[in-house]
Every structure is written in structure tokens, then in C-alpha cells.
Design a protein around this motif. Structure first.
Motif, PDB file in Angstrom:
ATOM      1  N   ARG A 234      18.352   3.741 -10.582  1.00  0.00           N
ATOM      2  CA  ARG A 234      17.447   3.332 -11.654  1.00  0.00           C
ATOM      3  C   ARG A 234      16.499   2.248 -11.168  1.00  0.00           C
ATOM      4  N   LEU A 235      17.041   1.257 -10.476  1.00  0.00           N
ATOM      5  CA  LEU A 235      16.210   0.172  -9.967  1.00  0.00           C
ATOM      6  C   LEU A 235      15.302   0.667  -8.848  1.00  0.00           C
ATOM      7  N   LEU A 236      15.837   1.501  -7.957  1.00  0.00           N
ATOM      8  CA  LEU A 236      15.024   2.021  -6.858  1.00  0.00           C
ATOM      9  C   LEU A 236      13.886   2.892  -7.386  1.00  0.00           C
ATOM     10  N   GLY A 237      14.150   3.633  -8.461  1.00  0.00           N
ATOM     11  CA  GLY A 237      13.092   4.444  -9.058  1.00  0.00           C
ATOM     12  C   GLY A 237      11.967   3.579  -9.583  1.00  0.00           C
ATOM     13  N   ALA A 238      12.309   2.476 -10.218  1.00  0.00           N
ATOM     14  CA  ALA A 238      11.285   1.575 -10.737  1.00  0.00           C
ATOM     15  C   ALA A 238      10.526   0.894  -9.601  1.00  0.00           C
ATOM     16  N   LEU A 239      11.263   0.455  -8.576  1.00  0.00           N
ATOM     17  CA  LEU A 239      10.626  -0.236  -7.459  1.00  0.00           C
ATOM     18  C   LEU A 239       9.782   0.700  -6.596  1.00  0.00           C
ATOM     19  N   ALA A 240      10.022   2.014  -6.699  1.00  0.00           N
ATOM     20  CA  ALA A 240       9.294   2.968  -5.859  1.00  0.00           C
ATOM     21  C   ALA A 240       7.797   2.952  -6.129  1.00  0.00           C
ATOM     22  N   TYR A 241       7.397   2.490  -7.306  1.00  0.00           N
ATOM     23  CA  TYR A 241       5.961   2.443  -7.595  1.00  0.00           C
ATOM     24  C   TYR A 241       5.245   1.371  -6.785  1.00  0.00           C
ATOM     25  N   ALA A 242       6.004   0.558  -6.052  1.00  0.00           N
ATOM     26  CA  ALA A 242       5.373  -0.393  -5.137  1.00  0.00           C
ATOM     27  C   ALA A 242       4.831   0.312  -3.895  1.00  0.00           C
ATOM     28  N   VAL A 243       5.312   1.530  -3.622  1.00  0.00           N
ATOM     29  CA  VAL A 243       4.900   2.227  -2.402  1.00  0.00           C
ATOM     30  C   VAL A 243       3.394   2.496  -2.356  1.00  0.00           C
ATOM     31  N   PRO A 244       2.781   3.134  -3.379  1.00  0.00           N
ATOM     32  CA  PRO A 244       1.331   3.364  -3.287  1.00  0.00           C
ATOM     33  C   PRO A 244       0.521   2.077  -3.260  1.00  0.00           C
ATOM     34  N   VAL A 245       1.005   1.040  -3.948  1.00  0.00           N
ATOM     35  CA  VAL A 245       0.291  -0.243  -3.938  1.00  0.00           C
ATOM     36  C   VAL A 245       0.364  -0.873  -2.555  1.00  0.00           C
ATOM     37  N   ALA A 246       1.583  -0.955  -1.992  1.00  0.00           N
ATOM     38  CA  ALA A 246       1.737  -1.539  -0.665  1.00  0.00           C
ATOM     39  C   ALA A 246       0.987  -0.728   0.379  1.00  0.00           C
ATOM     40  N   SER A 247       0.993   0.597   0.213  1.00  0.00           N
ATOM     41  CA  SER A 247       0.271   1.463   1.138  1.00  0.00           C
ATOM     42  C   SER A 247      -1.225   1.163   1.106  1.00  0.00           C
ATOM     43  N   THR A 248      -1.765   0.987  -0.108  1.00  0.00           N
ATOM     44  CA  THR A 248      -3.185   0.662  -0.247  1.00  0.00           C
ATOM     45  C   THR A 248      -3.508  -0.684   0.382  1.00  0.00           C
ATOM     46  N   LEU A 249      -2.639  -1.668   0.163  1.00  0.00           N
ATOM     47  CA  LEU A 249      -2.862  -2.996   0.727  1.00  0.00           C
ATOM     48  C   LEU A 249      -2.828  -2.962   2.257  1.00  0.00           C
ATOM     49  N   LEU A 250      -1.926  -2.160   2.820  1.00  0.00           N
ATOM     50  CA  LEU A 250      -1.862  -2.042   4.281  1.00  0.00           C
ATOM     51  C   LEU A 250      -3.131  -1.406   4.831  1.00  0.00           C
ATOM     52  N   LEU A 251      -3.646  -0.386   4.131  1.00  0.00           N
ATOM     53  CA  LEU A 251      -4.899   0.235   4.561  1.00  0.00           C
ATOM     54  C   LEU A 251      -6.045  -0.772   4.520  1.00  0.00           C
ATOM     55  N   ILE A 252      -6.062  -1.618   3.499  1.00  0.00           N
ATOM     56  CA  ILE A 252      -7.108  -2.641   3.391  1.00  0.00           C
ATOM     57  C   ILE A 252      -6.999  -3.631   4.541  1.00  0.00           C
ATOM     58  N   LEU A 253      -5.772  -4.092   4.818  1.00  0.00           N
ATOM     59  CA  LEU A 253      -5.571  -5.044   5.910  1.00  0.00           C
ATOM     60  C   LEU A 253      -5.944  -4.447   7.257  1.00  0.00           C
ATOM     61  N   ALA A 254      -5.813  -3.125   7.377  1.00  0.00           N
ATOM     62  CA  ALA A 254      -6.157  -2.444   8.633  1.00  0.00           C
ATOM     63  C   ALA A 254      -7.639  -2.087   8.697  1.00  0.00           C
ATOM     64  N   GLY A 255      -8.388  -2.523   7.691  1.00  0.00           N
ATOM     65  CA  GLY A 255      -9.820  -2.238   7.687  1.00  0.00           C
ATOM     66  C   GLY A 255     -10.168  -0.848   7.211  1.00  0.00           C
ATOM     67  N   GLN A 256      -9.213  -0.180   6.528  1.00  0.00           N
ATOM     68  CA  GLN A 256      -9.431   1.185   6.068  1.00  0.00           C
ATOM     69  C   GLN A 256      -9.752   1.253   4.566  1.00  0.00           C
ATOM     70  N   GLY A 257      -9.994   0.099   3.952  1.00  0.00           N
ATOM     71  CA  GLY A 257     -10.300   0.073   2.525  1.00  0.00           C
ATOM     72  C   GLY A 257     -10.772  -1.306   2.120  1.00  0.00           C
ATOM     73  N   GLU A 258     -11.075  -1.460   0.829  1.00  0.00           N
ATOM     74  CA  GLU A 258     -11.596  -2.720   0.318  1.00  0.00           C
ATOM     75  C   GLU A 258     -10.841  -3.134  -0.937  1.00  0.00           C
ATOM     76  N   PHE A 259     -10.698  -4.474  -1.110  1.00  0.00           N
ATOM     77  CA  PHE A 259     -10.085  -4.982  -2.321  1.00  0.00           C
ATOM     78  C   PHE A 259     -10.975  -4.693  -3.517  1.00  0.00           C
ATOM     79  N   SER A 260     -10.353  -4.495  -4.659  1.00  0.00           N
ATOM     80  CA  SER A 260     -11.097  -4.307  -5.898  1.00  0.00           C
ATOM     81  C   SER A 260     -10.249  -4.838  -7.041  1.00  0.00           C
ATOM     82  N   ALA A 261     -10.886  -5.005  -8.193  1.00  0.00           N
ATOM     83  CA  ALA A 261     -10.148  -5.464  -9.370  1.00  0.00           C
ATOM     84  C   ALA A 261      -9.051  -4.476  -9.732  1.00  0.00           C
ATOM     85  N   ARG A 262      -9.301  -3.175  -9.500  1.00  0.00           N
ATOM     86  CA  ARG A 262      -8.306  -2.156  -9.813  1.00  0.00           C
ATOM     87  C   ARG A 262      -7.062  -2.321  -8.950  1.00  0.00           C
TER      88      ARG A 262
END
Length: 282
Positions: A234-262
Motif C-alpha cells: 500500500r505504501l509502495l503503491g503510493a510512493l511509486a508516483y514519485a518515479v515520474p517526478v524524479a525521472s523528470t527532475l533527473l532529465l532536467i539536471l542532465a540538461g534534457q528538460g526545463e523546470f516549470s511551474a507544472r
């Protein structure tokens, strides 16, 4: 949080690198990447199991192999089919129903209690995920087969994950995942040869595939197996939604994206959902 649930969190952390490493291996066909990545993960896992003198643990009943290989290969095959038949944004959004399904299936399949706090946490996490990966999504009727495939892969992964901890499958040792990874590699290779043209990787692509095999499509499945069998799904299912967010942040840090309000708002929503779910009483 138990050590097994922390192991599951380790799998989520490794999956956050999937998009970045996939981007670095761009140019290779997806089924070829799957076959190569799972081969690396399976062979490394097999070497570790052999070093421990536990190769005999790979002898498991047919139901265990059907569950293991069916879950790993079935999810990836349906995911690639979804991306081929439907727009990537919409398909990815439907795919991310799997954490929600894990939470919901934990009650009927594992007998675990679902309270309002857990449901609120996973709902907030899904809303943040939808905001991030579903911005501007549209669902044209002609893409319905792809959307069904995306829903299928979400269901397959949720059922695979939750049933891993049911009495009949919980006894299957985590070492057997090495065999499941190799079985998945074989099936992916067959599908690759049938539907794709082979591309010879360059040095950078080899490195990316090796890292994929060691992490997101290797060690992550061993950690996830531990988390699902002995941790709190149950907890892992809830925490799993951090994956797309963390993935996006890693792409930004690698220069593959940009920060936005979204991105910022989605991060806060997913983090808030995880916090609410983590504080829920058992």
C-alpha cells in the motif's frame, strides 16, 4: 518503515533513472534494448546467486515461472505495444494507473486494510502524476487499441506485484528473479528478431544498456520482489508516483528538460501524497 519496504523504495529510485538511460540509448530498437538490458540484469543476478552457492533456488514450479516471466515480459511487451498504437503522453498516463491499482488490489488479494488516508495519499499522487505526464492529453478514438494495451500493462504489473506476496508465491525466493530476467531477455530477443531490425550499439549505447541492466531492469526487480513479498504494498503503491517526478527532475539536471511551474506543483503533490500515505495507520 520496514527494511523490505525500504528495498521496494530502492527499486522506485532505480526506476527514476529509466527515462534518462533510455534517452542515452536512443537509436536502439525498444525490444532490442529490453533483451539486452534484461540479459545484463539476469546474468549479473545469476553470477551473484552462483557465488552464494544457491543456483538450486532457480528450480521453481511452473506457476512461479509463469508469474515471473509473464509479469516482466508481459508488462514491457504491452507497454511497447501501447506506445506503438497510441500517443506516448496518453499511453504513459494510463500506464501510471499501476501504483493506484497496487493499492486497491492490496485489500482483496492480500487482506490489507485500506483507510481514507491511504486512498487520499495515492489519489493525490495520481493527480500529481497526471499533471506532469498528462498535460495536454487527448484521447482520439483511433488510438483505443493502444490505450487498452496501456491499461493492460498497468493491470499486469499491479497483479504481478501484489500477487508476489500471496502465500503460494511468497515462498519463491528472490534469487529466482535472475532466471525470470533471463527468460524475459529470451522472449524479448525473439520478439526483436521478429519485428525489429538489429542495430549495432556504439560505445555510449553499450554503456547506457549496461547501466540499464544493472539498475532499472536489473537490481530494481530484485528489490521490488523483496518489497512486494515482505514490505507494505500500500505504501509502495503510493510512493511509486514519485518515479515520474524524479525521472523528470533527473532529465532536467542532465540538461534534457526545463523546470516549470507544472513540475514544481506535481512534485509537491506527489510528495504530499506520499507523506499522507506514509503516516497512515496500519
Amino acid at each position: 518503515m520496514s527494511s523490505a519496504t525500504l528495498a521496494g523504495c530502492g527499486a522506485l529510485a532505480l526506476w527514476a533513472f529509466l527515462a534518462l538511460l533510455s534517452r542515452l540509448s536512443a537509436g536502439l530498437p525498444p525490444l532490442q534494448i529490453t533483451a539486452m538490458g534484461f540479459a545484463v540484469g539476469g546474468l549479473v543476478g545469476l553470477a551473484v546467486v552462483a557465488a552464494k552457492g544457491r543456483l538450486g533456488l532457480l528450480r521453481q514450479p511452473g506457476i512461479a515461472w509463469l508469474h515471473g516471466v509473464g509479469g516482466l515480459f508481459g508488462y514491457h511487451a504491452l507497454y511497447f505495444l501501447a506506445l506503438a498504437l497510441a500517443p506516448a503522453v496518453e499511453a504513459n498516463l494510463i500506464n501510471y494507473l499501476w501504483p493506484l491499482l497496487i493499492v486497491l488490489l492490496s485489500a482483496p488479494l492480500r487482506g490489507l486494510r485500506l483507510g481514507p488516508a491511504r486512498l487520499a495519499g495515492v489519489g493525490l499522487g495520481f493527480a500529481g502524476c497526471a499533471l506532469l505526464v498528462g498535460s495536454g492529453a487527448a484521447f482520439p478514438p483511433e488510438a483505443i487499441p493502444g490505450f487498452l494495451a496501456a491499461l493492460g500493462c498497468a493491470v499486469v504489473w499491479a497483479v504481478y506485484s501484489v500477487t508476489s506476496g500471496t502465500p503460494r508465491l511468497a515462498a519463491v525466493p528472490t534469487e529466482a528473479v535472475a532466471g525470470f530476467c533471463l527468460g524475459t531477455a529470451v522472449l524479448a530477443a525473439v520478439a526483436h528478431l521478429a519485428f525489429e531490425a538489429t542495430v549495432t550499439p556504439d560505445a555510449g549505447q553499450w554503456l547506457a544498456v549496461a547501466l540499464l541492466g544493472l539498475g532499472p531492469v536489473g537490481a530494481a526487480f530484485f528489490l521490488w520482489d523483496i518489497g512486494m513479498k515482505r514490505g507494505d504494498p500500500r505504501l509502495l503503491g503510493a510512493l511509486a508516483y514519485a518515479v515520474p517526478v524524479a525521472s523528470t527532475l533527473l532529465l532536467i539536471l542532465a540538461g534534457q528538460g526545463e523546470f516549470s511551474a507544472r513540475v514544481v506543483l506535481a512534485t509537491l503533490m506527489v510528495a504530499g501524497g506520499g507523506f499522507v500515505a506514509a503516516r497512515a495507520k496500519r
